[in-house]
Motif scaffolding. Structure first.
Motif, PDB file in Angstrom:
ATOM      1  N   PHE A   1       0.871  -1.182   0.000  1.00  0.00           N
ATOM      2  CA  PHE A   1       0.000   0.000   0.000  1.00  0.00           C
ATOM      3  C   PHE A   1       0.901   1.223   0.000  1.00  0.00           C
ATOM      4  O   PHE A   1       1.717   1.397   0.902  1.00  0.00           O
ATOM      5  CB  PHE A   1      -0.906   0.006   1.233  1.00  0.00           C
ATOM      6  N   THR A   2       0.785   2.043  -1.032  1.00  0.00           N
ATOM      7  CA  THR A   2       1.650   3.218  -1.152  1.00  0.00           C
ATOM      8  C   THR A   2       0.890   4.466  -0.732  1.00  0.00           C
ATOM      9  O   THR A   2      -0.202   4.747  -1.233  1.00  0.00           O
ATOM     10  CB  THR A   2       2.151   3.381  -2.601  1.00  0.00           C
ATOM     11  N   LEU A   3       1.493   5.198   0.172  1.00  0.00           N
ATOM     12  CA  LEU A   3       0.868   6.371   0.769  1.00  0.00           C
ATOM     13  C   LEU A   3       1.694   7.612   0.458  1.00  0.00           C
ATOM     14  O   LEU A   3       2.850   7.708   0.848  1.00  0.00           O
ATOM     15  CB  LEU A   3       0.756   6.177   2.285  1.00  0.00           C
ATOM     16  N   GLY A   4       1.111   8.560  -0.267  1.00  0.00           N
ATOM     17  CA  GLY A   4       1.766   9.842  -0.500  1.00  0.00           C
ATOM     18  C   GLY A   4       1.441  10.779   0.650  1.00  0.00           C
ATOM     19  O   GLY A   4       0.324  10.768   1.174  1.00  0.00           O
ATOM     20  N   ILE A   5       2.402  11.587   1.056  1.00  0.00           N
ATOM     21  CA  ILE A   5       2.180  12.485   2.194  1.00  0.00           C
ATOM     22  C   ILE A   5       2.976  13.767   2.009  1.00  0.00           C
ATOM     23  O   ILE A   5       4.103  13.743   1.501  1.00  0.00           O
ATOM     24  CB  ILE A   5       2.536  11.779   3.524  1.00  0.00           C
ATOM     25  N   LEU A   6       2.383  14.875   2.394  1.00  0.00           N
ATOM     26  CA  LEU A   6       3.064  16.166   2.241  1.00  0.00           C
ATOM     27  C   LEU A   6       4.308  16.236   3.125  1.00  0.00           C
ATOM     28  O   LEU A   6       4.291  15.758   4.263  1.00  0.00           O
ATOM     29  CB  LEU A   6       2.124  17.314   2.637  1.00  0.00           C
ATOM     30  N   PRO A   7       5.374  16.876   2.632  1.00  0.00           N
ATOM     31  CA  PRO A   7       6.580  17.032   3.461  1.00  0.00           C
ATOM     32  C   PRO A   7       6.369  17.947   4.660  1.00  0.00           C
ATOM     33  O   PRO A   7       7.160  17.926   5.597  1.00  0.00           O
ATOM     34  CB  PRO A   7       7.606  17.623   2.477  1.00  0.00           C
ATOM     35  N   THR A   8       5.286  18.739   4.650  1.00  0.00           N
ATOM     36  CA  THR A   8       4.975  19.584   5.808  1.00  0.00           C
ATOM     37  C   THR A   8       4.152  18.829   6.848  1.00  0.00           C
ATOM     38  O   THR A   8       3.820  19.378   7.899  1.00  0.00           O
ATOM     39  CB  THR A   8       4.194  20.842   5.368  1.00  0.00           C
ATOM     40  N   ILE A   9       3.825  17.579   6.554  1.00  0.00           N
ATOM     41  CA  ILE A   9       3.078  16.731   7.482  1.00  0.00           C
ATOM     42  C   ILE A   9       3.922  15.541   7.940  1.00  0.00           C
ATOM     43  O   ILE A   9       3.933  15.178   9.115  1.00  0.00           O
ATOM     44  CB  ILE A   9       1.779  16.206   6.827  1.00  0.00           C
ATOM     45  N   ALA A  10       4.646  14.933   6.989  1.00  0.00           N
ATOM     46  CA  ALA A  10       5.339  13.667   7.219  1.00  0.00           C
ATOM     47  C   ALA A  10       6.212  13.619   8.481  1.00  0.00           C
ATOM     48  O   ALA A  10       6.066  12.699   9.297  1.00  0.00           O
ATOM     49  CB  ALA A  10       6.166  13.301   5.986  1.00  0.00           C
TER      50      ALA A  10
ATOM     51  N   SER B   1      -3.128   8.513 -11.586  1.00  0.00           N
ATOM     52  CA  SER B   1      -2.363   7.556 -12.397  1.00  0.00           C
ATOM     53  C   SER B   1      -2.269   6.182 -11.748  1.00  0.00           C
ATOM     54  O   SER B   1      -1.873   5.209 -12.392  1.00  0.00           O
ATOM     55  CB  SER B   1      -0.951   8.091 -12.657  1.00  0.00           C
ATOM     56  N   GLY B   2      -2.622   6.103 -10.457  1.00  0.00           N
ATOM     57  CA  GLY B   2      -2.517   4.828  -9.750  1.00  0.00           C
ATOM     58  C   GLY B   2      -1.141   4.561  -9.175  1.00  0.00           C
ATOM     59  O   GLY B   2      -0.878   3.454  -8.682  1.00  0.00           O
ATOM     60  N   ASP B   3      -0.255   5.553  -9.198  1.00  0.00           N
ATOM     61  CA  ASP B   3       1.090   5.362  -8.650  1.00  0.00           C
ATOM     62  C   ASP B   3       1.080   5.268  -7.127  1.00  0.00           C
ATOM     63  O   ASP B   3       2.013   4.710  -6.531  1.00  0.00           O
ATOM     64  CB  ASP B   3       2.012   6.503  -9.091  1.00  0.00           C
ATOM     65  N   ILE B   4       0.079   5.848  -6.484  1.00  0.00           N
ATOM     66  CA  ILE B   4      -0.090   5.699  -5.039  1.00  0.00           C
ATOM     67  C   ILE B   4      -1.529   5.286  -4.766  1.00  0.00           C
ATOM     68  O   ILE B   4      -2.425   5.518  -5.581  1.00  0.00           O
ATOM     69  CB  ILE B   4       0.253   6.994  -4.262  1.00  0.00           C
ATOM     70  N   ASP B   5      -1.743   4.661  -3.621  1.00  0.00           N
ATOM     71  CA  ASP B   5      -3.089   4.214  -3.255  1.00  0.00           C
ATOM     72  C   ASP B   5      -3.890   5.319  -2.569  1.00  0.00           C
ATOM     73  O   ASP B   5      -5.103   5.434  -2.769  1.00  0.00           O
ATOM     74  CB  ASP B   5      -2.996   3.005  -2.323  1.00  0.00           C
ATOM     75  N   ALA B   6      -3.215   6.108  -1.741  1.00  0.00           N
ATOM     76  CA  ALA B   6      -3.894   7.179  -1.006  1.00  0.00           C
ATOM     77  C   ALA B   6      -2.889   8.277  -0.714  1.00  0.00           C
ATOM     78  O   ALA B   6      -1.674   8.066  -0.770  1.00  0.00           O
ATOM     79  CB  ALA B   6      -4.507   6.641   0.289  1.00  0.00           C
ATOM     80  N   GLY B   7      -3.398   9.447  -0.403  1.00  0.00           N
ATOM     81  CA  GLY B   7      -2.532  10.568  -0.060  1.00  0.00           C
ATOM     82  C   GLY B   7      -3.017  11.246   1.205  1.00  0.00           C
ATOM     83  O   GLY B   7      -4.227  11.322   1.457  1.00  0.00           O
ATOM     84  N   ILE B   8      -2.086  11.709   2.017  1.00  0.00           N
ATOM     85  CA  ILE B   8      -2.423  12.508   3.200  1.00  0.00           C
ATOM     86  C   ILE B   8      -2.015  13.937   2.899  1.00  0.00           C
ATOM     87  O   ILE B   8      -0.836  14.223   2.656  1.00  0.00           O
ATOM     88  CB  ILE B   8      -1.707  11.981   4.450  1.00  0.00           C
ATOM     89  N   LEU B   9      -2.995  14.821   2.903  1.00  0.00           N
ATOM     90  CA  LEU B   9      -2.741  16.206   2.537  1.00  0.00           C
ATOM     91  C   LEU B   9      -3.760  17.109   3.197  1.00  0.00           C
ATOM     92  O   LEU B   9      -4.734  16.644   3.800  1.00  0.00           O
ATOM     93  CB  LEU B   9      -2.769  16.381   1.019  1.00  0.00           C
ATOM     94  N   ALA B  10      -3.527  18.407   3.067  1.00  0.00           N
ATOM     95  CA  ALA B  10      -4.480  19.382   3.584  1.00  0.00           C
ATOM     96  C   ALA B  10      -5.614  19.549   2.587  1.00  0.00           C
ATOM     97  O   ALA B  10      -5.388  19.594   1.375  1.00  0.00           O
ATOM     98  CB  ALA B  10      -3.781  20.716   3.828  1.00  0.00           C
ATOM     99  N   ASP B  11      -6.830  19.611   3.085  1.00  0.00           N
ATOM    100  CA  ASP B  11      -7.991  19.798   2.218  1.00  0.00           C
ATOM    101  C   ASP B  11      -7.903  21.171   1.556  1.00  0.00           C
ATOM    102  O   ASP B  11      -7.682  22.180   2.227  1.00  0.00           O
ATOM    103  CB  ASP B  11      -9.271  19.696   3.049  1.00  0.00           C
ATOM    104  N   ILE B  12      -8.033  21.184   0.248  1.00  0.00           N
ATOM    105  CA  ILE B  12      -7.950  22.431  -0.506  1.00  0.00           C
ATOM    106  C   ILE B  12      -9.071  22.465  -1.535  1.00  0.00           C
ATOM    107  O   ILE B  12      -9.776  21.480  -1.745  1.00  0.00           O
ATOM    108  CB  ILE B  12      -6.590  22.568  -1.232  1.00  0.00           C
ATOM    109  N   ASP B  13      -9.243  23.612  -2.182  1.00  0.00           N
ATOM    110  CA  ASP B  13     -10.193  23.708  -3.280  1.00  0.00           C
ATOM    111  C   ASP B  13      -9.713  22.830  -4.442  1.00  0.00           C
ATOM    112  O   ASP B  13      -8.518  22.586  -4.596  1.00  0.00           O
ATOM    113  CB  ASP B  13     -10.328  25.161  -3.738  1.00  0.00           C
ATOM    114  N   GLY B  14     -10.632  22.377  -5.264  1.00  0.00           N
ATOM    115  CA  GLY B  14     -10.253  21.607  -6.443  1.00  0.00           C
ATOM    116  C   GLY B  14     -10.026  20.138  -6.187  1.00  0.00           C
ATOM    117  O   GLY B  14      -9.236  19.497  -6.876  1.00  0.00           O
ATOM    118  N   MET B  15     -10.737  19.572  -5.197  1.00  0.00           N
ATOM    119  CA  MET B  15     -10.583  18.150  -4.878  1.00  0.00           C
ATOM    120  C   MET B  15     -11.797  17.338  -5.332  1.00  0.00           C
ATOM    121  O   MET B  15     -12.004  16.216  -4.857  1.00  0.00           O
ATOM    122  CB  MET B  15     -10.369  17.981  -3.370  1.00  0.00           C
TER     123      MET B  15
END
Length: 309
Positions: free
Chosen positions: A93-102, A138-152
Motif C-alpha cells: 500500500f503506497t501512501l503519499g504524504i506532504l513534506p509539511t506533514i510527514a 495515475s494509480g502510482d499511489i493508493d492514497a494521499g495525506i494532505l491538507a484539504d484544498i479547493d479543487g478536490m
C-alpha cells in the motif's frame, strides 16, 4: 509474455537506466535485461532504443509500455479485490504524504500501524499536493495525506483531523514580545515561506493577506520548515509551523512559539483516494491509527479556529 516482464519494461521506462530499474524490481541487472530482450524477441519489436543515453522507448515501445501499465493496474486490482473481500489488512500500500506533514505525523502512528498489521507492506512517498493528485489519478499511489484544498472534486476524501498553525518568532523580532499574533501583525516583517507549490505557503499567504509575497524583499522562500526554524533561532524573522511540530521542540525552542489570535488559522488534514479506490479496509485501519495518535480535541474544528484552504 508475463506480468513480470511488463513490470520490468515499466520500471526501465521510469528510470531510463538498467541498473536502477533492476534495483527497483529487486532483481539483477542481467536478469532484467534478459527478460526484456526475451519480450522484445517475442513481440518482434524493439521496445527501447539502447543507443540513446539515457535509454528511451521507441515509438512502438511507448505503445507497448502504455498498455503494460494498464494491464499491471488491472492485475493489481484483482489482488486488491480479493484482499478487500477478505477484509484483510495486508499487501503493498503506497501512501503519499506532504513534506509539511510527514516528519510530524509519521512518528506518531507508523510504528504502531506496522506492528499491529505485520502483513501490511506500506510504502511512504513525500510529495507536494500537485504530485499527490497526479499520482492518485495515475494509480502510482493508493492514497494521499494532505491538507484539504479547493479543487478536490475528482477525489474522495476522508476526514483525519484539524491542525492549527503557529508562528515561530526570533527573539530580535518585535512580535516576540506579544503573547498572541494577529495576521495583521505580520505585515512588513521578515518572513520565511515555503516555495510556491506548497499548499502550506498558499494557505498562510492568503489567510494573513501577505501582499505581493513573491516580490517582497522581506519575504524569503526555501523548501523546508526545519530550515526556516533554524533561521529564526539564529535571530532572523518569523515563520509558520504546524502545531505538531511544536511537540518535537526543546524548552528553549518552545519559547519562540507564539499562537495566533482568534480566529486561529487551521488546516484540515484528509486522506484522499481516487474515485475507483477499493482498498477501504486498509485505509480505515490507517485512518483509525492516525486519529488515535492525535489529541481528541483535534478531531473536530474548535469555535476559535477557522479552516484555511
Amino acid at each position: 509474455m508475463t506480468l513480470q516482464q511488463l513490470e520490468y519494461i515499466v520500471a526501465l521506462e521510469k528510470f531510463r537506466h538498467f541498473t536502477k530499474a533492476a534495483e527497483y524490481c529487486n532483481v539483477t541487472q542481467p536478469t532484467l535485461s534478459a527478460m526484456i530482450q526475451k519480450l522484445e524477441d517475442e513481440l518482434e519489436v524493439k521496445i527501447f532504443d539502447r543507443s540513446q543515453q539515457p535509454i528511451a522507448p521507441t515509438a512502438a515501445g511507448a505503445i507497448v509500455i502504455k498498455q503494460a501499465k494498464e494491464v499491471l493496474v488491472q492485475a493489481e486490482q484483482i489482488k486488491n479485490l480479493v484482499q478487500e473481500q477478505k477484509q484483510e489488512v495486508a499487501g503493498k500500500f503506497t501512501l503519499g504524504i506532504l513534506p509539511t506533514i510527514a516528519p510530524y505525523l509519521l512518528p506518531r502512528f507508523f510504528s504502531k500501524l506496522i506492528a499491529k498489521y505485520p502483513k501490511l507492506e506500506i510504502r511512504i512517498a513525500e510529495m507536494k499536493t500537485s504530485e499527490i493528485k497526479r499520482a492518485l489519478l495515475s494509480g502510482d499511489i493508493d492514497a494521499g495525506i494532505l491538507a484539504d484544498i479547493d479543487g478536490m472534486d475528482e477525489y474522495t476524501t476522508t476526514h483525519l483531523f484539524h491542525e492549527p498553525y503557529m508562528t515561530y518568532v526570533s527573539k530580535s523580532c518585535p512580535l516576540y514580545e506579544k503573547q498572541l499574533v494577529k495576521s495583521s501583525d505580520l505585515q512588513n516583517h521578515q518572513l520565511w515561506l515555503l516555495d510556491e507549490g506548497h499548499c502550506f505557503r498558499d494557505q498562510m499567504v492568503k489567510f494573513c493577506q501577505i501582499k505581493s509575497a513573491q516580490e517582497s524583499q522581506m519575504t524569503y522562500s526555501l523548501g523546508s520548515i526545519e530550515t526556516f526554524m533554524r533561521m529564526v533561532e539564529s535571530g532572523c524573522g518569523v515563520t509558520f509551523i504546524p502545531w505538531m511540530a511544536t511537540q518535537q521542540l526543546s524548552e528553549s525552542q518552545k519559547e519562540l512559539v507564539r499562537p495566533f489570535a482568534i480566529p486561529v488559522p487551521t488546516r484540515h488534514l484528509v486522506a484522499a483516494t481516487n474515485k475507483n479506490f477499493i482498498r477501504h479496509t486498509i485505509l480505515q485501519a490507517i485512518v483509525e491509527e492516525i486519529q488515535a495518535s492525535v489529541p481528541k480535541a483535534m478531531l473536530s474544528l474548535a469555535t476559535s479556529q477557522v479552516s484555511v484552504y
